[in-house]
Write a protein that holds these residues in place. Structure first.
Motif, PDB file in Angstrom:
ATOM      1  N   ALA A 165       0.821  -1.195   0.000  1.00 24.63           N
ATOM      2  CA  ALA A 165       0.000   0.000   0.000  1.00 24.63           C
ATOM      3  C   ALA A 165       0.865   1.259   0.000  1.00 24.63           C
ATOM      4  O   ALA A 165       1.685   1.448   0.888  1.00 24.63           O
ATOM      5  CB  ALA A 165      -0.924  -0.013   1.209  1.00 24.63           C
ATOM      6  N   GLN A 166       0.636   2.099  -0.988  1.00 24.45           N
ATOM      7  CA  GLN A 166       1.253   3.419  -1.067  1.00 24.45           C
ATOM      8  C   GLN A 166       2.777   3.362  -0.994  1.00 24.45           C
ATOM      9  O   GLN A 166       3.413   4.295  -0.507  1.00 24.45           O
ATOM     10  CB  GLN A 166       0.695   4.329   0.047  1.00 24.45           C
ATOM     11  N   ARG A 167       3.347   2.288  -1.466  1.00 22.88           N
ATOM     12  CA  ARG A 167       4.802   2.184  -1.542  1.00 22.88           C
ATOM     13  C   ARG A 167       5.177   1.776  -2.961  1.00 22.88           C
ATOM     14  O   ARG A 167       4.484   0.950  -3.564  1.00 22.88           O
ATOM     15  CB  ARG A 167       5.337   1.168  -0.528  1.00 22.88           C
ATOM     16  N   PRO A 168       6.231   2.334  -3.482  1.00 22.50           N
ATOM     17  CA  PRO A 168       6.589   2.006  -4.869  1.00 22.50           C
ATOM     18  C   PRO A 168       6.980   0.539  -5.008  1.00 22.50           C
ATOM     19  O   PRO A 168       7.753   0.013  -4.204  1.00 22.50           O
ATOM     20  CB  PRO A 168       7.774   2.932  -5.154  1.00 22.50           C
ATOM     21  N   LEU A 169       6.426  -0.109  -5.983  1.00 23.92           N
ATOM     22  CA  LEU A 169       6.729  -1.517  -6.217  1.00 23.92           C
ATOM     23  C   LEU A 169       7.880  -1.620  -7.200  1.00 23.92           C
ATOM     24  O   LEU A 169       7.888  -0.957  -8.244  1.00 23.92           O
ATOM     25  CB  LEU A 169       5.498  -2.240  -6.770  1.00 23.92           C
ATOM     26  N   PRO A 170       8.870  -2.437  -6.899  1.00 24.08           N
ATOM     27  CA  PRO A 170      10.037  -2.544  -7.786  1.00 24.08           C
ATOM     28  C   PRO A 170       9.657  -3.120  -9.141  1.00 24.08           C
ATOM     29  O   PRO A 170       8.725  -3.926  -9.252  1.00 24.08           O
ATOM     30  CB  PRO A 170      10.979  -3.471  -7.016  1.00 24.08           C
ATOM     31  N   LYS A 171      10.378  -2.708 -10.140  1.00 25.20           N
ATOM     32  CA  LYS A 171      10.165  -3.233 -11.487  1.00 25.20           C
ATOM     33  C   LYS A 171      11.076  -4.442 -11.699  1.00 25.20           C
ATOM     34  O   LYS A 171      12.286  -4.359 -11.496  1.00 25.20           O
ATOM     35  CB  LYS A 171      10.463  -2.161 -12.532  1.00 25.20           C
ATOM     36  N   LEU A 172      10.476  -5.537 -12.088  1.00 22.62           N
ATOM     37  CA  LEU A 172      11.224  -6.783 -12.287  1.00 22.62           C
ATOM     38  C   LEU A 172      11.733  -6.880 -13.714  1.00 22.62           C
ATOM     39  O   LEU A 172      11.064  -6.433 -14.668  1.00 22.62           O
ATOM     40  CB  LEU A 172      10.316  -7.985 -11.997  1.00 22.62           C
ATOM     41  N   SER A 173      12.899  -7.467 -13.860  1.00 19.46           N
ATOM     42  CA  SER A 173      13.371  -7.793 -15.201  1.00 19.46           C
ATOM     43  C   SER A 173      12.575  -8.988 -15.710  1.00 19.46           C
ATOM     44  O   SER A 173      11.863  -9.663 -14.950  1.00 19.46           O
ATOM     45  CB  SER A 173      14.864  -8.142 -15.166  1.00 19.46           C
ATOM     46  N   GLY A 174      12.688  -9.254 -16.996  1.00 20.58           N
ATOM     47  CA  GLY A 174      11.981 -10.403 -17.542  1.00 20.58           C
ATOM     48  C   GLY A 174      12.396 -11.704 -16.882  1.00 20.58           C
ATOM     49  O   GLY A 174      11.559 -12.567 -16.572  1.00 20.58           O
ATOM     50  N   GLU A 175      13.701 -11.862 -16.625  1.00 21.86           N
ATOM     51  CA  GLU A 175      14.189 -13.072 -15.953  1.00 21.86           C
ATOM     52  C   GLU A 175      13.674 -13.160 -14.524  1.00 21.86           C
ATOM     53  O   GLU A 175      13.299 -14.243 -14.044  1.00 21.86           O
ATOM     54  CB  GLU A 175      15.725 -13.090 -15.957  1.00 21.86           C
ATOM     55  N   GLN A 176      13.642 -12.023 -13.844  1.00 20.30           N
ATOM     56  CA  GLN A 176      13.152 -12.025 -12.465  1.00 20.30           C
ATOM     57  C   GLN A 176      11.670 -12.353 -12.413  1.00 20.30           C
ATOM     58  O   GLN A 176      11.224 -13.100 -11.530  1.00 20.30           O
ATOM     59  CB  GLN A 176      13.420 -10.666 -11.813  1.00 20.30           C
ATOM     60  N   ALA A 177      10.900 -11.805 -13.332  1.00 19.77           N
ATOM     61  CA  ALA A 177       9.463 -12.093 -13.355  1.00 19.77           C
ATOM     62  C   ALA A 177       9.211 -13.576 -13.603  1.00 19.77           C
ATOM     63  O   ALA A 177       8.352 -14.193 -12.955  1.00 19.77           O
ATOM     64  CB  ALA A 177       8.782 -11.241 -14.427  1.00 19.77           C
ATOM     65  N   ALA A 178       9.956 -14.165 -14.536  1.00 20.42           N
ATOM     66  CA  ALA A 178       9.787 -15.591 -14.819  1.00 20.42           C
ATOM     67  C   ALA A 178      10.165 -16.442 -13.611  1.00 20.42           C
ATOM     68  O   ALA A 178       9.471 -17.403 -13.260  1.00 20.42           O
ATOM     69  CB  ALA A 178      10.640 -15.974 -16.035  1.00 20.42           C
ATOM     70  N   LEU A 179      11.271 -16.085 -12.952  1.00 20.46           N
ATOM     71  CA  LEU A 179      11.696 -16.827 -11.765  1.00 20.46           C
ATOM     72  C   LEU A 179      10.683 -16.692 -10.640  1.00 20.46           C
ATOM     73  O   LEU A 179      10.352 -17.675  -9.964  1.00 20.46           O
ATOM     74  CB  LEU A 179      13.071 -16.318 -11.302  1.00 20.46           C
ATOM     75  N   LEU A 180      10.181 -15.481 -10.445  1.00 21.49           N
ATOM     76  CA  LEU A 180       9.225 -15.246  -9.370  1.00 21.49           C
ATOM     77  C   LEU A 180       7.947 -16.053  -9.586  1.00 21.49           C
ATOM     78  O   LEU A 180       7.411 -16.657  -8.655  1.00 21.49           O
ATOM     79  CB  LEU A 180       8.906 -13.752  -9.288  1.00 21.49           C
ATOM     80  N   ALA A 181       7.466 -16.080 -10.818  1.00 26.32           N
ATOM     81  CA  ALA A 181       6.265 -16.866 -11.120  1.00 26.32           C
ATOM     82  C   ALA A 181       6.508 -18.352 -10.852  1.00 26.32           C
ATOM     83  O   ALA A 181       5.649 -19.057 -10.300  1.00 26.32           O
ATOM     84  CB  ALA A 181       5.857 -16.646 -12.575  1.00 26.32           C
ATOM     85  N   GLN A 182       7.686 -18.833 -11.224  1.00 31.19           N
ATOM     86  CA  GLN A 182       8.023 -20.244 -10.987  1.00 31.19           C
ATOM     87  C   GLN A 182       8.103 -20.542  -9.490  1.00 31.19           C
ATOM     88  O   GLN A 182       7.575 -21.549  -9.009  1.00 31.19           O
ATOM     89  CB  GLN A 182       9.353 -20.563 -11.659  1.00 31.19           C
ATOM     90  N   LEU A 183       8.754 -19.655  -8.736  1.00 29.21           N
ATOM     91  CA  LEU A 183       8.912 -19.869  -7.302  1.00 29.21           C
ATOM     92  C   LEU A 183       7.578 -19.824  -6.580  1.00 29.21           C
ATOM     93  O   LEU A 183       7.342 -20.594  -5.637  1.00 29.21           O
ATOM     94  CB  LEU A 183       9.862 -18.817  -6.726  1.00 29.21           C
ATOM     95  N   LEU A 184       6.694 -18.929  -6.996  1.00 27.63           N
ATOM     96  CA  LEU A 184       5.381 -18.841  -6.351  1.00 27.63           C
ATOM     97  C   LEU A 184       4.613 -20.145  -6.504  1.00 27.63           C
ATOM     98  O   LEU A 184       4.022 -20.646  -5.543  1.00 27.63           O
ATOM     99  CB  LEU A 184       4.583 -17.689  -6.951  1.00 27.63           C
ATOM    100  N   GLY A 185       4.606 -20.707  -7.691  1.00 27.27           N
ATOM    101  CA  GLY A 185       3.894 -21.960  -7.914  1.00 27.27           C
ATOM    102  C   GLY A 185       4.479 -23.102  -7.110  1.00 27.27           C
ATOM    103  O   GLY A 185       3.755 -23.877  -6.475  1.00 27.27           O
ATOM    104  N   LYS A 186       5.785 -23.198  -7.098  1.00 31.41           N
ATOM    105  CA  LYS A 186       6.463 -24.274  -6.370  1.00 31.41           C
ATOM    106  C   LYS A 186       6.293 -24.116  -4.870  1.00 31.41           C
ATOM    107  O   LYS A 186       5.989 -25.079  -4.149  1.00 31.41           O
ATOM    108  CB  LYS A 186       7.947 -24.275  -6.737  1.00 31.41           C
ATOM    109  N   ASP A 187       6.448 -22.898  -4.366  1.00 35.91           N
ATOM    110  CA  ASP A 187       6.443 -22.682  -2.926  1.00 35.91           C
ATOM    111  C   ASP A 187       5.043 -22.803  -2.327  1.00 35.91           C
ATOM    112  O   ASP A 187       4.887 -23.266  -1.200  1.00 35.91           O
ATOM    113  CB  ASP A 187       7.034 -21.309  -2.596  1.00 35.91           C
ATOM    114  N   THR A 188       4.030 -22.393  -3.070  1.00 35.02           N
ATOM    115  CA  THR A 188       2.664 -22.556  -2.577  1.00 35.02           C
ATOM    116  C   THR A 188       2.370 -24.024  -2.324  1.00 35.02           C
ATOM    117  O   THR A 188       1.723 -24.396  -1.340  1.00 35.02           O
ATOM    118  CB  THR A 188       1.654 -21.981  -3.588  1.00 35.02           C
ATOM    119  N   ASN A 189       2.879 -24.875  -3.195  1.00 32.87           N
ATOM    120  CA  ASN A 189       2.720 -26.311  -3.031  1.00 32.87           C
ATOM    121  C   ASN A 189       3.470 -26.806  -1.809  1.00 32.87           C
ATOM    122  O   ASN A 189       2.931 -27.512  -0.950  1.00 32.87           O
ATOM    123  CB  ASN A 189       3.219 -27.022  -4.289  1.00 32.87           C
ATOM    124  N   GLU A 190       4.725 -26.421  -1.675  1.00 33.90           N
ATOM    125  CA  GLU A 190       5.579 -26.947  -0.609  1.00 33.90           C
ATOM    126  C   GLU A 190       5.178 -26.442   0.776  1.00 33.90           C
ATOM    127  O   GLU A 190       5.364 -27.135   1.775  1.00 33.90           O
ATOM    128  CB  GLU A 190       7.033 -26.587  -0.891  1.00 33.90           C
TER     129      GLU A 190
END
Length: 506
Positions: free
Chosen positions: A62-87
């Motif tokens: 809320a009301q804080r600037p969100l960092p801009k991800l590189s394409g590689e970072q966005a892909a990694l983050l999406a992968q980690l979210l899916g894996k970690d939610t499971n684990e």
């Protein structure tokens, strides 16, 4: 750092839970003692001396600037979210919602996930009053921003979970039981007569097949109940907190027939409770496993004393989850009977009963209350261990010693009765000169005088509800869910995850 904590705390949860039952493990289950309701000992209702903390729910984005991800970072983050939610057991299915494609939504999803893994998935409204063990504040935003800037999102994710081996053991166990579920789970063993040495037939074959799913040492084929099968049944009974008779009777059959989906949800619920603990526990503390009815003393982060307990009965007498500090031991405590217990269970027995059992009536009319005199027949016995909490519960002695011979020891109105309160009192007061062992013995054996002995250093106490935990070899142990809290908590985790996914994606 996390490795050191895991070594210190390690698998002592399972060890401590089983220590108190070791001496009795080979005995037959004794008949259940009928303990009069007056043997319980919660304190009289009083205004809470402390407030149950609210759940910290930061608004990381809320009301804080969100960092801009590189394409590689966005892909990694999406992968980690899916894996970690499971684990991390944040969804029953183990399948995460698709990661948002939008940068800001993806960052919000990562921040929400981090808060859930570190400090729990529940929100303030999800906690019921007796779940008074609440997580510490945690804001993932600063460390996430640093991780993006340093391009170390993978390490950031790896450092999110609670640093306890107990949590890690459940995380691995969750993967195991989800794997079992993916293969079809296990079939229920048909009802029938008890199975023991020499039994043969289809039910014995079904028993072997069922045990082999959780125990790799069991041969899954064969229809004869031999010595190897008997010892396998005993191992299973110990894992489930049952009397290890080696005979499959009603209780053992019921435990084996719990569906694997229920076990998955049970592990999820216990992982969430680990997330409510602080990242640092006091090295000297007392822990009570409410579900297993065991009390353990830790000194220097190691279990040094463990004993059986009697905890709250389901259906109105539940022992709450909480943390506090024991500040004093009351020697020869009187029992100030809670008004509800007095009205329902004692006054109807008449004045003759009350007088014969050391009760006196204080006040008149509807405001009359009862107090039981201190002494050997008092419901509190000779020792009471006081700690501030809004539920008026405490640890105490009891004259009803027969209750400790039972494997099912949930029989109190909420307080915790102790098998060896004398030993605990002497340990807690050993650095108080005027209360050496001789002085404690003299007062509690020759007098009924009530004395409050204050500890020089208060000792942390945690009342916890563990129904699933890993032993040292990684095997998951289960206990009954007597209060029905596992199913309720698993539902709340699932529902809150769904809500937060919608919020983060906006």
């Amino acid at each position: 750092m996390a490795g050191d904590k895991m070594k210190r705390f390690g698998m002592v949860l399972g060890t401590a839970t089983m220590l108190a039952g070791t001496a009795q493990a080979q005995q037959s289950l004794l008949p259940a003692d009928i303990v009069p309701e007056t043997q319980d000992a919660p304190a009289a209702p009083a205004a809470p001396r402390i407030q149950v903390p609210t759940v910290p729910v930061p608004s990381p984005a809320a009301q804080r600037p969100l960092p801009k991800l590189s394409g590689e970072q966005a892909a990694l983050l999406a992968q980690l979210l899916g894996k970690d939610t499971n684990e991390q057991g944040l969804r029953f299915s183990g399948r995460a919602a698709p990661a948002p494609a939008d940068n800001d939504a993806l960052v919000r999803a990562a921040l929400d996930h981090a808060h859930a893994v570190r400090a729990g998935r529940l929100d303030t409204a999800d906690f019921q009053a007796d779940w008074a063990l609440r997580p510490q504040p945690y804001d993932p935003y600063p460390s996430f921003v640093q991780a993006v800037q340093a391009d170390r999102l993978g390490q950031w994710f790896a450092e999110l979970p609670p640093p306890w081996a107990g949590y890690e053991g459940l995380r691995k166990g969750l993967a195991t039981y989800r794997g079992i579920a993916a293969k079809g789970g296990w079939k229920a063993i048909p009802a029938g007569p008890d199975m023991g040495m020499g039994a043969k037939g289809a039910r014995v074959a079904a028993l072997r097949e069922r045990l082999a799913i959780e125990d790799s040492a069991v041969s899954a084929t064969g229809a004869t109940y031999d010595e190897g099968l008997r010892t396998a049944v005993q191992r299973a009974q110990r894992r489930y907190g049952l009397n290890p008779t080696g005979v499959v009777s009603t209780g053992t059959l019921a435990a084996l027939n719990v569906p694997v989906a229920t076990r998955v949800r049970q592990i999820m619920a216990n992982m969430e409770r680990w997330r409510w603990l602080p990242s640092e526990l006091p090295k000297d503390r007392i822990q009570v496993n409410i579900a297993a009815a065991v009390m353990t003393v830790f000194e220097g982060d190691q279990p040094v004393m463990s004993m059986k307990a009697v905890t709250g009965k389901p259906g109105g007498g539940e022992t709450p989850m909480l943390s506090s500090s024991i500040h004093s031991v009351v020697l020869n405590p009187p029992w100030n009977v809670p008004a509800g217990i007095a009205k329902r269970e004692l006054f109807p027995k008449g004045m003759g009963y009350l007088k014969a059992n050391g009760f006196r009536v204080i006040g008149e009319g509807p405001d009359a209350r009862l107090q039981q005199a201190s002494g050997d027949t008092s419901a509190l016995g000779r020792f009471k261990f006081d700690f501030d909490n809004p539920f008026a519960v405490y640890l105490h002695d009891t004259p009803a010693k027969g209750g400790f011979s039972r494997f099912d020891r949930l029989a109190s109105h909420g307080c915790i009765r102790l098998e060896k309160p004398n030993a605990l009192a002497k340990r807690l007061l050993r650095d108080v000169p005027e209360w050496n062992e001789a002085a404690i013995d003299e007062l509690t054996t020759t007098s009924t005088k009530t004395v409050r002995a204050r500890l020089n250093t208060p000792v942390a106490v945690y009342l916890l509800y563990w129904t699933a935990f890993a032993s040292g070899n990684g095997q998951i142990n289960f206990r009954d869910d007597p209060y029905g809290w596992d199913a309720k908590l698993a539902d709340k985790i699932e529902n809150r995850s769904a809500v937060q996914t919608q919020v983060a994606s906006r």
